[in-house]
Scaffold this active site. Structure first.
Site, mmCIF file in Angstrom:
data_model
loop_
_atom_site.group_PDB
_atom_site.id
_atom_site.type_symbol
_atom_site.label_atom_id
_atom_site.label_comp_id
_atom_site.label_asym_id
_atom_site.label_seq_id
_atom_site.Cartn_x
_atom_site.Cartn_y
_atom_site.Cartn_z
ATOM 1 C CB CYS A 56 -0.904 -0.002 1.237
ATOM 2 S SG CYS A 56 -1.996 1.428 1.279
ATOM 3 C CB CYS A 60 -1.259 3.625 8.163
ATOM 4 S SG CYS A 60 -2.343 4.325 6.914
ATOM 5 C CB CYS A 63 -0.764 -0.407 8.259
ATOM 6 S SG CYS A 63 -1.511 -1.594 7.115
ATOM 7 C CB CYS A 100 -15.957 -7.312 5.661
ATOM 8 S SG CYS A 100 -17.290 -7.155 6.846
ATOM 9 N NE ARG A 263 -17.287 -5.359 13.347
ATOM 10 C CZ ARG A 263 -17.706 -5.011 12.135
ATOM 11 N NH1 ARG A 263 -16.904 -4.370 11.324
ATOM 12 N NH2 ARG A 263 -18.922 -5.304 11.746
HETATM 13 S S1 SF4 Z 1 -4.045 1.036 6.968
HETATM 14 FE FE1 SF4 Z 1 -2.548 -0.091 5.718
HETATM 15 S S2 SF4 Z 1 -3.713 -0.776 3.937
HETATM 16 FE FE2 SF4 Z 1 -4.890 0.866 4.907
HETATM 17 S S3 SF4 Z 1 -4.252 2.764 3.901
HETATM 18 FE FE3 SF4 Z 1 -2.944 2.526 5.701
HETATM 19 S S4 SF4 Z 1 -1.126 1.447 4.943
HETATM 20 FE FE4 SF4 Z 1 -2.738 1.182 3.419
#
Ligand code: SF4
Length: 352
Positions: A56, A60, A63, A100, A263
């Site tokens: 991605c 984040c 993540c 989901c 949740r």
């Molecule tokens: S949480 Fe992970 S998958 Fe979602 S936008 Fe951020 S880096 Fe990308």
């Protein structure tokens, strides 16, 4: 009893005061509100599939799917529609009512939209409720998804606006809010929450809760995640959050968003049964079942079933025609399905 009023004008001070209540008072208040709006012995159970994993472009810091960090995650391209439909069908046959699908994208590319829309149509045609998390959406993309039959869109705010740039720098808080707005305008239901234990302070937790509760309409689902520290991500060494502060966050979410499903999401693997039971008492009434929750471990499904049995909790079913035995059987079958399923995908606990 008069039901708690639905408000959209909460202040950080008010919510902070709730978070700081004596624990027993807070839990009592949350359970009281919960009983006004829900059966206290029902918990909604969803199933989750990663349709595109890793690489991605967003950063984040929590993540493992971010392409910015080396976490050893096995990447996977967008799954073939047939594979997604086969998974959805198997899940439905074993009792799931909502499916989901999550993709680790900043936003869906134009070339991918036709596939994604087809996935929605085909999964929907199985009689399942559909939910997706694909990153940011433009107005027209949200409308296309809604027109294809998508019921829910997940897009988390993650944390307070004030703390946001400590966690993500590749998009803004406003980008997040804009997508939520587009989802609502298109007529879809919203699943939106955040992650606790990322080094935020009490005001940040209050700030996130205020943002959620003061949206023009409360999200139908509010995932409250506990950070799962994944080696290789910038947050893998952050200090642990006091479990009571996590439970307090659930309780306050319940109080200020009385009609939403709260949740208990990522991080359950690291919670003992007593803590999970305390979260249900505080007003959590939704979980994901399965061995893993996207890229992070999730308590084994049969342990969920056993915990439900010991607590006298029933899985919530939308169709009221199901008897209690059928509902329990549905969860049992779903659990069995999870246990025997060989192709289990490391998917993302997106938040994306
Ligand atoms: S949480 Fe992970 S998958 Fe979602 S936008 Fe951020 S880096 Fe990308």
């Amino acid at each position: 009893m008069t039901a708690t009023a639905i408000r959209h004008d909460w202040t950080v001070q008010e919510v902070r005061a709730l978070l700081e209540l004596p624990f027993n008072d807070l839990i009592f208040k949350a359970q009281t509100v919960h009983r006004e709006h829900f059966d206290p012995n029902e918990v909604q159970v969803s199933t989750l599939l990663s349709i595109k994993t890793g690489a991605c472009p967003e950063d984040c810091k929590y993540c493992p799917q971010s392409g910015h960090y080396n976490t050893g995650l096995e990447k996977e391209k967008l799954l073939e529609i047939e594979r997604v439909v086969a998974e959805a069908k198997a899940a439905r046959e074993k009792g799931a009512s909502r499916f989901c699908m999550g993709a680790a994208w900043r936003s869906p590319a134009k070339k991918d939209m036709p596939y994604v829309l087809d996935m929605v149509r085909q999964v929907k045609s199985l009689g399942l409720e559909t939910c997706m998390t694909l990153g940011m959406l433009k107005e027209e993309q949200a409308q296309e998804l809604a027109d294809a039959g998508l019921d829910y869109y997940n897009h988390n705010l993650d944390t307070s606006e004030k703390y946001y740039n400590h966690i993500i720098t590749t998009r803004t808080y406003q980008d997040r809010l804009d997508t939520l707005d587009n989802v609502r305008k298109a007529g879809m239901k919203v699943c939106c929450g955040g992650i606790m234990g990322m080094g935020e302070d009490l005001d940040d937790r209050a700030g996130l809760l205020v943002q959620l509760a003061n949206l023009p309409q409360h999200p139908e689902s509010v995932p409250v995640n506990m950070l799962v520290k994944v080696e290789g991500t910038p947050l893998d060494q952050v200090d642990d959050l006091d479990p009571f502060d996590f439970i307090r966050t659930i309780a306050v979410a319940r109080i200020i968003m009385p009609e939403s499903h709260v949740r208990l999401s990522a991080g359950r693997e690291n919670m003992n049964e007593q803590m999970q039971a305390m979260c249900f008492l505080a007003g959590a009434n939704s979980i994901f079942y399965g061995e893993k929750l996207l890229t992070t471990a999730n308590p084994e499904a049969d342990r969920d079933r056993e915990l439900f049995r010991r607590l006298g909790i029933r899985p919530e079913q939308r169709e009221q025609s199901h008897t209690e035995e059928e509902q329990v059987e549905a969860l049992t079958d779903a659990v069995e399905y999870e246990r025997t399923r060989h192709m289990f995908y490391d998917a993302t606990r997106e938040s994306a």
